[in-house]
Structure formats: C-alpha cells, structure tokens
Design an enzyme around this catalytic site. Sequence first.
Site, PDB file in Angstrom:
ATOM      1  N   GLU A   1      -2.861   1.090  -2.263  1.00  0.00           N
ATOM      2  CA  GLU A   1      -3.692   0.106  -2.980  1.00  0.00           C
ATOM      3  C   GLU A   1      -4.220  -1.027  -2.099  1.00  0.00           C
ATOM      4  OE1 GLU A   1      -1.293  -1.127  -6.324  1.00  0.00           O
ATOM      5  OE2 GLU A   1      -1.147   0.902  -7.110  1.00  0.00           O
TER       6      GLU A   1
ATOM      7  N   ASN B   1      -2.884   6.090  -0.747  1.00  0.00           N
ATOM      8  CA  ASN B   1      -2.750   6.231  -2.199  1.00  0.00           C
ATOM      9  C   ASN B   1      -3.408   5.044  -2.910  1.00  0.00           C
ATOM     10  OD1 ASN B   1      -1.392   7.756  -4.384  1.00  0.00           O
ATOM     11  ND2 ASN B   1      -0.179   5.889  -4.674  1.00  0.00           N
TER      12      ASN B   1
ATOM     13  N   HIS C   1      -4.693   6.938 -13.027  1.00  0.00           N
ATOM     14  CA  HIS C   1      -4.245   6.186 -14.217  1.00  0.00           C
ATOM     15  C   HIS C   1      -5.449   6.066 -15.155  1.00  0.00           C
ATOM     16  CE1 HIS C   1      -0.275   5.036 -12.872  1.00  0.00           C
ATOM     17  NE2 HIS C   1      -0.757   4.568 -11.735  1.00  0.00           N
TER      18      HIS C   1
ATOM     19  N   GLU D   1      -0.247   9.759  -9.859  1.00  0.00           N
ATOM     20  CA  GLU D   1       0.421   8.894 -10.858  1.00  0.00           C
ATOM     21  C   GLU D   1      -0.245   9.047 -12.222  1.00  0.00           C
ATOM     22  OE1 GLU D   1       0.734   4.835  -9.502  1.00  0.00           O
ATOM     23  OE2 GLU D   1       1.211   5.436  -7.452  1.00  0.00           O
TER      24      GLU D   1
ATOM     25  N   ASP E   1      -1.476   9.218 -15.856  1.00  0.00           N
ATOM     26  CA  ASP E   1      -1.190   8.921 -17.264  1.00  0.00           C
ATOM     27  C   ASP E   1      -2.532   8.693 -17.945  1.00  0.00           C
ATOM     28  OD1 ASP E   1      -1.631   6.323 -16.203  1.00  0.00           O
ATOM     29  OD2 ASP E   1       0.479   5.785 -16.343  1.00  0.00           O
TER      30      ASP E   1
HETATM   31  O1  G3I Z   1      14.877  -3.673 -12.515  1.00  0.00           O
HETATM   32  C1  G3I Z   1      14.465  -4.955 -13.012  1.00  0.00           C
HETATM   33  C2  G3I Z   1      15.415  -5.461 -14.042  1.00  0.00           C
HETATM   34  O2  G3I Z   1      16.686  -5.650 -13.494  1.00  0.00           O
HETATM   35  C3  G3I Z   1      14.887  -6.754 -14.649  1.00  0.00           C
HETATM   36  O3  G3I Z   1      15.680  -7.135 -15.665  1.00  0.00           O
HETATM   37  C4  G3I Z   1      13.483  -6.550 -15.155  1.00  0.00           C
HETATM   38  C5  G3I Z   1      12.879  -7.842 -15.647  1.00  0.00           C
HETATM   39  O4  G3I Z   1      11.498  -7.718 -15.842  1.00  0.00           O
HETATM   40  O5  G3I Z   1      12.663  -6.051 -14.127  1.00  0.00           O
HETATM   41  C6  G3I Z   1      13.095  -4.817 -13.595  1.00  0.00           C
HETATM   42  O6  G3I Z   1      12.212  -4.417 -12.576  1.00  0.00           O
HETATM   43  C7  G3I Z   1      10.947  -3.916 -12.986  1.00  0.00           C
HETATM   44  C8  G3I Z   1      10.761  -2.536 -12.399  1.00  0.00           C
HETATM   45  O7  G3I Z   1       9.488  -2.067 -12.683  1.00  0.00           O
HETATM   46  C9  G3I Z   1      11.784  -1.532 -12.904  1.00  0.00           C
HETATM   47  O8  G3I Z   1      11.622  -1.355 -14.257  1.00  0.00           O
HETATM   48  C10 G3I Z   1       9.882  -4.859 -12.484  1.00  0.00           C
HETATM   49  O9  G3I Z   1       9.984  -6.109 -13.166  1.00  0.00           O
HETATM   50  C11 G3I Z   1       8.527  -4.260 -12.731  1.00  0.00           C
HETATM   51  O10 G3I Z   1       7.560  -5.076 -12.096  1.00  0.00           O
HETATM   52  C12 G3I Z   1       8.466  -2.888 -12.136  1.00  0.00           C
HETATM   53  O11 G3I Z   1       7.224  -2.324 -12.456  1.00  0.00           O
HETATM   54  C13 G3I Z   1       6.826  -1.240 -11.654  1.00  0.00           C
HETATM   55  C14 G3I Z   1       5.477  -1.541 -11.045  1.00  0.00           C
HETATM   56  O12 G3I Z   1       5.045  -0.421 -10.299  1.00  0.00           O
HETATM   57  C15 G3I Z   1       5.532  -2.739 -10.116  1.00  0.00           C
HETATM   58  O13 G3I Z   1       4.325  -2.911  -9.462  1.00  0.00           O
HETATM   59  C16 G3I Z   1       6.742  -0.005 -12.539  1.00  0.00           C
HETATM   60  O14 G3I Z   1       8.056   0.352 -12.974  1.00  0.00           O
HETATM   61  C17 G3I Z   1       6.141   1.137 -11.760  1.00  0.00           C
HETATM   62  O15 G3I Z   1       5.856   2.197 -12.655  1.00  0.00           O
HETATM   63  C18 G3I Z   1       4.836   0.681 -11.127  1.00  0.00           C
HETATM   64  O16 G3I Z   1       4.332   1.761 -10.376  1.00  0.00           O
HETATM   65  C19 G3I Z   1       3.054   1.526  -9.787  1.00  0.00           C
HETATM   66  C20 G3I Z   1       2.989   2.338  -8.520  1.00  0.00           C
HETATM   67  O17 G3I Z   1       4.071   2.043  -7.694  1.00  0.00           O
HETATM   68  C21 G3I Z   1       1.684   2.110  -7.794  1.00  0.00           C
HETATM   69  N1  G3I Z   1       0.546   2.345  -8.654  1.00  0.00           N
HETATM   70  C22 G3I Z   1       0.592   1.648  -9.926  1.00  0.00           C
HETATM   71  C23 G3I Z   1       1.879   1.927 -10.665  1.00  0.00           C
HETATM   72  C24 G3I Z   1       1.861   1.314 -12.016  1.00  0.00           C
HETATM   73  O18 G3I Z   1       1.847  -0.085 -11.918  1.00  0.00           O
END
Ligand code: G3I
Length: 495
Positions: free
Chosen positions: A173, A213, A250, A279, A281
């Site tokens: 990105e 990516n 996406h 990715e 969806d």
């Molecule tokens: O694990 C912590 C948890 O302990 C805490 O309580 C909670 C509070 O908000 O956060 C949790 O972490 C989160 C994590 O996902 C696991 O669930 C983060 O806040 C959250 O920001 C994170 O989001 C991820 C996101 O990337 C971050 O940019 C998504 O799961 C993940 O699906 C997403 O994936 C990205 C790809 O890497 C790149 N392309 C876009 C895609 C979707 O955003």
Amino acid sequence: MATTSPVHSTGSPRRRSLRGRALFTGAVATVAAFAAVLVATPDANAASTLGAAAAQSGRYFGTAIAASRLGDGTYSSIAAREFNMITAENEMKPDATEPQRGQFNFSSGDQIYNWATQRGLKVRGHTLAWHAQQPSWWGGLSGSSLRQAMIDHINGVMAHYKGKLAAWDVVNEAFNEDGSRRGSNLQGTGNDWIEVAFRTARAADPSVKLCYNDYNIENWSYGKTQGVYNMIRDFKSRGVPIDCVGLQTHFTGGSSLPGNFQTTLQNFAALGVDVALTEVDVTNSSTSQYAGLTQACLNVPRCIGITVWGVRDSDSWRSSENPLLFDGGGNKKAAYTSVLNALNSAGPGPSSPAPSGSSGGPSPSTSVPTGNGNRLLGAQSGRCIDVPSASQNNGTRVQLYDCNGQTNQQWTLTSSRQLTVYGNRCLDAAGSGNGSAVQIYSCNGQANQQWNVNSNGTITGVQSGRCLDVWGTGNGQQVQIYDCNGQANQRFSLS
Ligand code: G3I
C-alpha cells in the site's frame, strides 16, 4: 492503526462519484457474463472444496487466518478443509514481529505457519514494509535511521522464514489514489525505498516470490492502478527483483468489481510478473462479483491464486458488510457456490498447457533410458535437482540449484523405478501428503522411493501418486511432493 475504506479514505468527492458509476456499470456487465456459471450444475468429477477446485487449474485458493481464532473448532475446520494457501492476517506484520528494535517475536506468526504446514497448506508472508501496523519505535526514526531499520527488519524476518514461504508481500500500500507515492514515513526516507526493500528481500531469501501488494488497483483506468503499473514496469526494465503483484480486491467499503478487471490482470502479467488476488471480500457477498473476480483470474494464465480476507462473515475486518464466503455460523453462502462452480468450470491451467502431443493423464515413460547417470532438470527453473553440499546424510532435502554436472546432481533411474544418487542413496519421499519433503535416504526398496517418470514431464511418487513439485525457481528452492496440477513447476526431464 486501522486501515480505512479504500474508496472513502482518499480522493475527491468528484473522483469517487465518477468511479462509482464505472464500477456499477462493470458489475452489471459481470452479472450477465457470469450468469451461466451461477446456474451450472457441477458434474460428478467436480471438486468439492475451494482449494481442490482451484488446484485443477494449478492455482490455489487461500484465506487470511487470525491466530487468536485457531482455537475455534468451526473456524479451523473450515479453514483446513477449504483452503490450501494461508496468509497471517496480522501476525507477520512489522509491529508483531519486531516489537522492540532487534528483538524479533515470531510466536504468533509461527503459530499460523505451523498450523498451516502441518495440514499441507502453503503460506504467504504479509507484510514487511507498510505505513500501517509499524512497531512504535519506528515512529521515533526518520531518514537513514528509519531506512536502516526497515532493511534490518526485512533481513530479520526473512531469515526466520527463509525457504518456508510461497511469497512475501514485501511492500504494502505505498501509493495514493491518484498514482503518486503515499507520503509515509518510509517514503520520507527517499523515493528508492521500495526498490531497496525488494533488493534486500531478494538477497535475504532468493527462493521466495517477492510481491508488491495494494488495494484499489483493480480498475485499469484508475490513477492508482497506473501508478503501480508504471513502478512495476520500471522495476522490470531495470532488473529490480520483483515476481508478483497482489491485487487486494476489497470490493467492500463502497468499491465493487470493475468491468475491466481482467484487463488489469492481463496488463500486469504482461510485464512478466505473476498476479494474485490477495485479500478478497465483497459487500454482501454478491454472487456475480465473486464469480466475476474468480473468472477474471482463471482467464489470465499468470493469475496464480485467490485469497479471501477471512473465513466467516463474523471474522471479517468489515463484518457489518457480510463480505465472505461462509456466514457467521460457518455455513456455505451462495457466493461460495458461485466461486466453486467457476473454479470447477475451468480447464487445466492455461499457463501450463500440457506438452503438445500429450492428452489425458500421464503415463509412465517407456523411452527414458535406465542405468544412465543424468540430470533432473526443472522445466520452469532451468535448474537441476541437487543434494545440498554433496551431503550423503540420510534425510538431506533436495533442492534446485544451477546445473553443474557434479555427482550430487547425477540421478540414475533404475529398472525398479528408484532414482539413485552416489550409487546407494535414493530419492525418497518423507511422507505422502501435500508438501512432504523429498530427500535422499539409503535405498530400501519401499514405495516411497519409487518414481514414475511420465511422458508428460512429471515425476510421480509410486506411494503418494503425487508429483515432484517446487514452488519457486531460485537456487536453494526445496523440492516436495504435491497434487499434480500440470504446471511447469512440476515438470522435470531426466536429460
Ligand atoms: O489485538 C488487539 C486487541 O488486543 C485490542 O483489544 C484491540 C482494540 O482495538 O485491537 C486488537 O488489534 C486489532 C487487530 O486488527 C487484531 O484484531 C487492531 O486494533 C486493528 O487495527 C487490526 O486491524 C487489522 C488491520 O489490517 C490494521 O490495519 C485487521 O485485523 C486486518 O484485517 C487488516 O488487514 C489489512 C491488510 O493487512 C492490508 N490491506 C487492508 C486490510 C484490511 O484493512
């Protein structure tokens, strides 16, 4: 930091409005084009899982996995049953793998890696350099010190996973919607940061495929698509190492399948890189969009696989849009069937047509001479099957390496279908499942040491029925056995 919606995160209202119309038009066209797929009745030979269906044309079908969900039996059983490529949703990102400078933590990443490989599933690495999910200590760095931290991070993580992964999303990105570079702290280290990341990655693990990516690069006429395309073209023309482009796909957050998606895939592939949907969806799991994006990949020889970004709707980062192939209860949705039918309707991989003159399944060769020491030459790589460091130790895994005519690359097909090296060691399958190692071992006459050298160029294990297979083409790439798929990475000539 949460990644915001691809469509709503950037760009002027006018741009969003124009693009929205184009995407809607494309989606309507797609409905008509893939109606036949949706009503098709799978025949008796159709594969019944996404991974198996994709493998029929030499592709994979994957999902993102969260380590924290692996203890959920419904989740893990669907994932293991349906998919044959796994991406760690968050666990291999920089904040997870290097929380303090020089102190790497692979516990969650390894949990996913081990879960996948113990089930014969391959793993994509995601991701090494990104503006989001950076370790907090990167925030205190800039310029050459941040650049060095990125290089050290790539080296540290890739050393841990060296030789183990199918691909790495090296950079994620890095572009704005208009095709310019995103103004991240990494961009602030100099415009060459992306190529430095790729050169570092190639040196760190020459055998893994290196991908760029991004999201919102599916529509060929979109500025961001053009920006990324121009960078890949530039890299290829200057010899910057890059093997693949991941289109995140996406179609959520207001985005949808563009009518020119296949054109985009074809144009990237024409630059000499593999493409993959990394990715996926889709808002409310539109069956026509799911079928359409699957068919677009199937129509492009170098589109090597599709990954959806989660298992059930409830696992999605955009769960309110119900964008995945299984509902919250783990039931298959209509979109699942539309994807499965599209995969089952594809013939053998267009990227790897069977050699001319062959038809149907392979048959053991009658023309291959026995008793001659010879090379096992990979059709895709042009490299030889090699015993590392001329080891004679039982259990040494064989690899690809530049052909050199030495004894550790000389194989003899015996009348009892053994492939011997050094006279008394046999090519030996350490197991019979997908991904089982191929090694040397003292000859013992058992079926895991017997091989059919087939007229279509494949070499199949008598015990497993699976093909000698190598994922990449570089020196050091390890050989395994895998379901035969007709691709060039499974063809070896005894020559
Ligand atoms: O694990 C912590 C948890 O302990 C805490 O309580 C909670 C509070 O908000 O956060 C949790 O972490 C989160 C994590 O996902 C696991 O669930 C983060 O806040 C959250 O920001 C994170 O989001 C991820 C996101 O990337 C971050 O940019 C998504 O799961 C993940 O699906 C997403 O994936 C990205 C790809 O890497 C790149 N392309 C876009 C895609 C979707 O955003």
